[in-house]
Scaffold this motif. Sequence first.
Motif, PDB file in Angstrom:
ATOM      1  N   MET A 345       0.843  -1.204   0.000  1.00  0.00           N
ATOM      2  CA  MET A 345       0.000   0.000   0.000  1.00  0.00           C
ATOM      3  C   MET A 345       0.875   1.250   0.000  1.00  0.00           C
ATOM      4  SD  MET A 345      -2.672  -1.119   3.001  1.00  0.00           S
ATOM      5  CE  MET A 345      -1.427  -1.961   3.982  1.00  0.00           C
ATOM      6  N   ASP A 346       0.268   2.346  -0.403  1.00  0.00           N
ATOM      7  CA  ASP A 346       0.839   3.680  -0.246  1.00  0.00           C
ATOM      8  C   ASP A 346      -0.352   4.547   0.149  1.00  0.00           C
ATOM      9  OD1 ASP A 346       2.699   5.805  -0.395  1.00  0.00           O
ATOM     10  OD2 ASP A 346       2.297   6.175  -2.512  1.00  0.00           O
ATOM     11  N   HIS A 347      -0.176   5.829   0.220  1.00  0.00           N
ATOM     12  CA  HIS A 347      -1.343   6.711   0.297  1.00  0.00           C
ATOM     13  C   HIS A 347      -1.580   7.322  -1.077  1.00  0.00           C
ATOM     14  CE1 HIS A 347      -0.797   7.028   4.872  1.00  0.00           C
ATOM     15  NE2 HIS A 347      -1.901   6.363   4.624  1.00  0.00           N
ATOM     16  N   GLU A 436      -6.768   6.949   1.741  1.00  0.00           N
ATOM     17  CA  GLU A 436      -6.403   5.593   2.155  1.00  0.00           C
ATOM     18  C   GLU A 436      -6.363   4.691   0.931  1.00  0.00           C
ATOM     19  OE1 GLU A 436      -8.479   4.175   5.564  1.00  0.00           O
ATOM     20  OE2 GLU A 436      -7.547   2.191   5.467  1.00  0.00           O
ATOM     21  N   HIS A 509       4.845   6.423   1.355  1.00  0.00           N
ATOM     22  CA  HIS A 509       4.292   5.764   2.528  1.00  0.00           C
ATOM     23  C   HIS A 509       4.070   4.288   2.215  1.00  0.00           C
ATOM     24  CE1 HIS A 509       2.550   9.809   4.243  1.00  0.00           C
ATOM     25  NE2 HIS A 509       3.855   9.712   4.352  1.00  0.00           N
ATOM     26  N   LEU A 511       3.703   0.514   2.572  1.00  0.00           N
ATOM     27  CA  LEU A 511       3.225  -0.197   3.757  1.00  0.00           C
ATOM     28  C   LEU A 511       2.749  -1.596   3.382  1.00  0.00           C
ATOM     29  CD1 LEU A 511       0.892   2.686   5.049  1.00  0.00           C
ATOM     30  CD2 LEU A 511       3.052   2.023   6.123  1.00  0.00           C
ATOM     31  N   TYR A 545       2.160  -3.079   8.511  1.00  0.00           N
ATOM     32  CA  TYR A 545       0.811  -2.510   8.585  1.00  0.00           C
ATOM     33  C   TYR A 545      -0.233  -3.395   7.893  1.00  0.00           C
ATOM     34  CZ  TYR A 545       2.394   2.017  10.393  1.00  0.00           C
ATOM     35  OH  TYR A 545       2.914   3.016  11.162  1.00  0.00           O
ATOM     36  N   SER A 548      -3.605   1.060   5.552  1.00  0.00           N
ATOM     37  CA  SER A 548      -2.788   2.273   5.471  1.00  0.00           C
ATOM     38  C   SER A 548      -3.350   3.405   6.325  1.00  0.00           C
ATOM     39  CB  SER A 548      -2.675   2.751   4.015  1.00  0.00           C
ATOM     40  OG  SER A 548      -3.874   3.382   3.592  1.00  0.00           O
ATOM     41  N   PRO A 553       2.318   7.642   8.446  1.00  0.00           N
ATOM     42  CA  PRO A 553       2.542   6.425   9.236  1.00  0.00           C
ATOM     43  C   PRO A 553       3.691   6.462  10.258  1.00  0.00           C
ATOM     44  CG  PRO A 553       3.361   6.129   6.986  1.00  0.00           C
ATOM     45  CD  PRO A 553       2.711   7.479   7.038  1.00  0.00           C
TER      46      PRO A 553
END
Lengths: 577, 203
Positions: A345-347, A436, A509, A511, A545, A548, A553
């Motif tokens: 994941m990222d944002h 998200e 970010h 994750l 995580y 997200s 984070p």
Amino acid sequence: MNEKLYINETREQFDVLVVGSGVTGGWAAKEFTERGFKVLMIERGRVVEHRKDYPTEAKPAWTFPNRTKVNDLLTEQEYSVQSKCYAFNDTTKHFFGNDRDLPYSTEDGTDFNWIRGNQLGGKSLTWHRQTYRMSDYDFTANKKDGYGNDWPIRYKDLEKYYGYVEKFVGISGNTDGLKQLPDSDCLPPFDMKVPEIEAKKRMAENFPDRPMVIGRAAHLSSPSQFHIEQGRMKCQARDECQKGCSLGAYFSTQSSTLPAAVKTGNLHIAPNSVVHSLIYDHGKNRVRGVKVIDAQSLSTREYFGNVVFLCASTIASTQVLLNSKTRARPNGIANSSGVTGHYLMDHCYNARAQGKLPGWEDEYYSGRRPTGIYVPNFQYTPEKYKKNYVRGYALGGEANRSDFKGRATNDGIGADFKNSLTKPGAWHFGFYAQGEMLPKFDNQVSLSSSKTDRWGMPQLHFNVRWSDNEKAMMDDCAIESEKMLRAIGCEDIQTSVSYHNSPPGSAIHELGTARMGRDPKDSVLNAYNQAHDIPNLFVTDGSSYCSSATVNPSLTFMALTVRAVEFCVEEMKQRRI
Amino acid sequence: MNNVNEINHRRRAFLQKLSHTLGSAAALSVATGSGISVAFAYTPRADSANNPGLLFSQMQMQILSDICATILPTTTTKSAADVDCHGFVDHQLVQCHSEQQQKICIDAVSLVSENAQSAYGDVFSNINEKQRIKVLEDIEARTSATREQKEQFSFLKSLIVFGYFTSEEGITKATNFQPYPGGFKGSIPVTADTKVWGSLNYY
């Protein structure tokens, strides 16, 4: 250079090997060394010493060859990916990886921006310093709407660790009393600008479910005695943080956790050490150490420890996990679940809106505030979801008076034009989305079967894309942001969405690729960031995580790291590790 | 599969061109990524308008210098020509901009030159200040330029403005230099003398 601190070849058996020296590596080293454990911090990049190695700090734009812009050809050849980062420029490029030396591939039809900070301190030197706690709405989101696995922890499990790290780090911010954004233990907040105070009021009148707060940031707005004793000073609001800050006014490994760890006398650092893989004792089911390639000579060496903490950043830790394999465990020694590398994941920062804000011509501000305003996610529970997508987004933003950049192409020739550019311009107010991203099995980073890098590490291959959920969210965010800006009083509002040209990774970010969980069949780590498969292996960076959320984070993985150390120490005492 | 670090053909053409301009040794040092800041560090010169630039001919440099002085003339602070914005623009275009953007700026200088000739029967550098202002204003008003030509001129203008307000004069004299603000204040009054803050250290 401190000869005792930095080491290369050693036969010492350490209590703990910490891989990585960024935000989580620094915390792991501090917590273990302060408890009396001998720690080796292993960093793939060069040494960066606080104050001494910030060569561009406080140098004005006119002293740079291209006025802080980076040569086009150099960008293309060595920084084609890194240059996508907002903070990349000629004053900061030495804190970014070299893309020519750090190749990776992406699946056809996908793209991924992998931003690297391979030096002592990692990306703690260049991070955006926004620090927010996750709420129980975040920890329960996966369970409630069914996307992703349930976090094995809740807010109450992390609460005291949040408070502990906040006190040490120094977070400027308000006590806002919002259930969707738990309050931090804060230093005084940075001021809101006058039009922002008015915008907050107008938002409260028109969108009572969308409170606007001042951004919480890891800056010493007013250092406590505790911070002064660390050798840190008040933030001067220069906003040149990514060059490094000799005042230690923002939190970095160098300014904060590293000096604390060094002070104990229990820390050693192995720089220029690219961790190739974990050394695994099959009979005892324990990791014994790490195999390292020297970043410069390419020679091989090994370090040994009783416990290994992987804190190398999400993608880098995942690469080590996937590259640590045996005949019996060909997909990775801690990967019986098969999910390592999945659920990346990222944002999604791919919507923005800006408008001109008439008035307040007699209002200005002084200094360059290192944070903005923040509207926390207001779709934080399924009852608040929009019809065509799940989860939500937070908004960052700011009111500013334009300088010459915004007005350079205005019509005008001669003295009046020149004089106009020397005066503060009109106020503008802008929002940008912090959406998200859902955890999806198909979003994966894996090892290339054929290509290696110069250190002999299998290259990484990314297959990650924005889903329709993120796209619908960004489309909606652009529409809602326009409505909010109008309510605030803006004119000439412009909105844009950018998911077509800004791929995952762009928010830096990353994750989720070694996620926590209760069930060893669908997760890599347990509730204490300990590998389900191997008791003396912990991963405490963003790879752990399960979702997200929308908040930045870093603060959460600081808290997770401290909690994991505390747990690990207890397990060692009980001789279970 | 995509190779993230692919170098496109435009760059190769650019390198070849550079090697003609600068000699192959200098171009090679660009290609290998070493010595760039040494080989190409820009420092303001007093005589840029009298010499050919990296991109512009000597005659174009003279016109560009006069464009700089016309857009941002001497007031209580130095003009854009005084701080060698023409030298800066020539350097920056080669260092940080595409061939397409380089061509846009060459075309914009040509347009100014041609418009001066047709309006006043003389080269831009020989007409008086009022006439120079009129030539440039007519381009912005699109009375002597197409929409596309105006946009090209605007791009050149934005580079000149950037060059000026990131120069030492622009940062420390024309605007309010604040290297150590001492903290952040959310509200200060604006008076007739208030200048815009000019001390961002990166762009």
